[in-house]
Design an enzyme around this catalytic site. Structure first.
Site, PDB file in Angstrom:
ATOM      1  N   ARG A  79       0.850  -1.182   0.000  1.00 64.33           N
ATOM      2  CA  ARG A  79       0.000   0.000   0.000  1.00 64.33           C
ATOM      3  C   ARG A  79       0.887   1.232   0.000  1.00 64.33           C
ATOM      4  O   ARG A  79       1.542   1.540   0.983  1.00 64.33           O
ATOM      5  CB  ARG A  79      -0.907  -0.020   1.238  1.00 64.33           C
ATOM      6  CG  ARG A  79      -1.571   1.313   1.521  1.00 64.33           C
ATOM      7  CD  ARG A  79      -2.619   1.240   2.615  1.00 64.33           C
ATOM      8  NE  ARG A  79      -2.227   0.571   3.836  1.00 64.33           N
ATOM      9  CZ  ARG A  79      -1.563   1.135   4.847  1.00 64.33           C
ATOM     10  NH1 ARG A  79      -1.154   2.386   4.764  1.00 64.33           N
ATOM     11  NH2 ARG A  79      -1.301   0.448   5.926  1.00 64.33           N
ATOM     12  N   HIS A 129      -3.370   4.132   5.229  1.00 60.96           N
ATOM     13  CA  HIS A 129      -4.464   3.180   5.405  1.00 60.96           C
ATOM     14  C   HIS A 129      -5.784   3.838   4.995  1.00 60.96           C
ATOM     15  O   HIS A 129      -6.573   3.283   4.240  1.00 60.96           O
ATOM     16  CB  HIS A 129      -4.526   2.724   6.857  1.00 60.96           C
ATOM     17  CG  HIS A 129      -5.736   1.932   7.202  1.00 60.96           C
ATOM     18  ND1 HIS A 129      -5.939   0.642   6.761  1.00 60.96           N
ATOM     19  CD2 HIS A 129      -6.838   2.235   7.937  1.00 60.96           C
ATOM     20  CE1 HIS A 129      -7.085   0.192   7.204  1.00 60.96           C
ATOM     21  NE2 HIS A 129      -7.667   1.145   7.916  1.00 60.96           N
ATOM     22  N   TYR A 171       5.154   4.972  10.895  1.00 58.31           N
ATOM     23  CA  TYR A 171       5.430   3.555  11.155  1.00 58.31           C
ATOM     24  C   TYR A 171       6.123   2.835  10.000  1.00 58.31           C
ATOM     25  O   TYR A 171       6.425   1.649  10.109  1.00 58.31           O
ATOM     26  CB  TYR A 171       4.143   2.811  11.523  1.00 58.31           C
ATOM     27  CG  TYR A 171       3.010   2.910  10.509  1.00 58.31           C
ATOM     28  CD1 TYR A 171       2.968   2.101   9.381  1.00 58.31           C
ATOM     29  CD2 TYR A 171       1.974   3.818  10.689  1.00 58.31           C
ATOM     30  CE1 TYR A 171       1.937   2.188   8.458  1.00 58.31           C
ATOM     31  CE2 TYR A 171       0.920   3.914   9.783  1.00 58.31           C
ATOM     32  CZ  TYR A 171       0.916   3.095   8.667  1.00 58.31           C
ATOM     33  OH  TYR A 171      -0.108   3.187   7.754  1.00 58.31           O
TER      34      TYR A 171
END
Length: 368
Positions: A256, A260, A269
């Protein structure tokens, strides 16, 4: 079927290397015209995704889940299905859903919070994108079991992310599907993160595909950024299910590229160097274009012409979505609860309508 020990990693099948060269067996059913169609759809989907993010930043779209980087996994897998098959997507399968026939404006209505976004065209055996993680996997098994009971030549396919494999619904669905040998395909887009949780923190096994061993079904692991390999793997799984061979778990290893959702900051992260490698060297659209150019099936003129056409189609879809009639709030809130409204519900509706009459609006946020 070969079995694997829990610590043994299943290699990811690949047909196209990142430089576009062919390193695996080419599917017989895939000619240059079909390959160009895959590429056009992948480019369209990427530009649609980018436009949706822009609309969100402009305050014209609500929370949105981008899918850039996963175009090959989605287009390649949906291309192996027939329109008569059943499709159970998650919220991130917008590219595949549009390829399958969902009008682009309906995808935008979903993020605008319009209730009509759930009205999938009647000619499609496809449910709306499911937000509840892994719930659609159980639904797919139910549909597949019904198809088997009725003797129908149909397959039910569930699409989900790696995070869904940590849900109980995933395991219950695979166990039931295996026991009853239903014609189902479980397609996992392993995009490396369940929001901010990496795959290595979600499971002890090296791969998702090997989880199939525990249920006695076939597990396939494929390079999810290689649209040809994804298409070949999905064709194999669909054919197996259609022939009565039972379900298959397909893991497409992808990435990805964006957050998100638009409520997420992936910089907190993700390793920037790893991210750069996936975005630049392993990008699925770049890989397919290099392949097409090697085959003499695409050039800069075709690229420019298609981008213009794609942008025009997306602009038209945005206009249709933004001019879509606002729903009647009272009907949305009270009209679909009971076949016959209870006295309490009727009283609530009457009170709601009185409040809206005083406020001078129909109560729907977009109508103010």
């Amino acid at each position: 079927m070969r079995t694997y020990s829990w610590e043994e990693e299943i290699p990811a099948h690949q047909v196209l290397a990142p430089d576009g060269s062919v390193v695996g067996e080419w599917p017989e059913s895939l000619d240059d015209e079909r390959l160009r169609s895959f590429y056009r759809w992948m480019v369209f989907a990427r530009r649609f995704d980018q436009r949706a993010l822009t609309l969100h930043r402009q305050g014209r779209l609500g929370t949105y889940a981008p899918f850039s980087g996963q175009e090959a996994a989605q287009i390649g897998s949906f291309a192996a299905l027939e329109k008569t098959d059943w499709v159970f997507p998650s919220y991130r399968e917008v590219a595949g859903m549009m390829y399958h026939g969902l009008p682009p404006e309906m995808a935008l209505l979903f993020s605008k919070g319009h209730p009509d976004a759930g009205k999938v065209p009647a000619e499609l055996n496809m449910l709306p994108g499911k937000i509840v993680i892994a719930a659609q996997i159980l639904h797919a098994v139910g549909a597949a079991w019904a198809c088997k009971q009725r003797g129908e030549d149909r397959v039910a396919s569930a699409f989900f992310g790696d995070g869904a494999t940590s849900q109980g619904d995933f395991h219950e669905a695979l166990n039931f599907a295996a026991v009853f040998r239903v014609p189902a395909v479980f397609f996992c887009q392993n995009n490396q993160f369940a929001i901010s949780v990496p795959v290595t923190r979600q499971m002890a096994t090296p791969t998702v595909a090997q989880k199939a061993v525990a249920y006695g079904i076939e597990g396939i692991r494929v390079d999810g950024n290689d649209v040809v390999a994804v298409y070949a793997a999905m064709c194999r799984a669909v054919a197996r299910a259609r022939a009565g061979g039972g379900p298959t778990l397909v893991e497409a290893v992808t990435y990805r590229q964006g957050p998100h959702t638009t409520a997420d900051d992936p910089r907190r992260y993700r390793d920037p160097q790893v991210h750069q490698t996936w975005v630049e060297a392993l990008d699925p659209i770049r890989r397919l274009r290099l392949c097409l150019e090697r085959r003499g099936a695409w050039d800069e003129a075709a690229e420019s012409a298609w981008i213009r056409e794609a942008d025009e189609r997306i602009a038209a879809a945005v206009e249709r979505a933004e001019s879509y009639p606002a729903p009647d709030a009272a009907e949305v809130l009270f009209g679909h609860v009971y076949a016959e409204p209870t006295p309490a519900l009727a009283a609530q509706r009457a009170g709601f309508l009185a409040e809206q009459a005083e406020g001078g609006a129909n109560g729907w946020p977009g109508a103010r």
